[in-house]
Motif scaffolding. Structure first.
Motif: not given
Length: 176
Positions: A136-142, A148-151, A167-170, A172-176
């Motif tokens: 899936g996708m995740a938003a991490n401004p940093g 990879v935002a989360q493993v 297996k990861v979360m990717v 994407k800026a602006g994704t909540a």
């Protein structure tokens, strides 16, 4: 036999069977036969060498990756040890238990690494479809986009060959 058919076994006058006209032509014919046989021999030798090399490579690959299925079946054990550590940390009643599970995990990872297994999948590394499975996708401004935002689950390779993708979360800026 029909009258218009020719018989090969009857010689015509003045013609010798398969005899060249001159000794020079006989020498040329024999040289051509020798060259053809030498070429055939060289091709056979090259084919034999290629077969030897291919069999040796197949044997090396078999020995190198013979443990692949066993290691793949042991990876869930490592996942369970990680889960035990994640759920036990921060609980005073589980302090000694967590220390024991952590020691067990470290010993298990050391054994796997001695056999060529490496762990991968870190937050912040660039997403690669060859080695990561996006859940899936995740938003991490940093983090930059497509990092990879989360493993969710670590990935593993055996001597460079992918055993299990991470297996990861990717990000994407602006994704909540």
């Amino acid at each position: 036999m029909a009258p218009d058919e020719k018989r090969d076994d009857i010689e015509t006058p003045g013609q010798a069977p398969d005899a060249p006209a001159t000794p020079e032509e006989e020498i040329d014919r024999l040289r051509a036969e020798l060259a053809a046989e030498a070429d055939r021999r060289l091709r056979s030798l090259a084919e034999t060498e290629n077969l030897k090399k291919r069999l040796l490579k197949e044997k090396e690959d078999f020995q190198k990756y013979a443990t692949e299925s066993l290691v793949a079946e042991l990876l869930p054990v490592l996942d369970h040890l990680d889960l035990a550590l994640a759920h036990g940390k921060g609980l005073a009643a589980c302090k000694d238990f967590v220390v024991g599970v952590d020691m067990t995990r470290k010993a298990f990872v050391d054994i796997l690494s001695r056999h060529g297994v490496t762990e991968f999948g870190q937050v912040g590394e660039p997403f690669s479809p060859e080695t990561h499975e996006a859940l899936g996708m995740a938003a991490n401004p940093g983090l930059p986009d497509d990092a990879v935002a989360q493993v969710v689950q670590k990935g593993f390779t055996l001597r460079g060959r992918l055993l299990r993708p991470a297996k990861v979360m990717v990000n994407k800026a602006g994704t909540a």
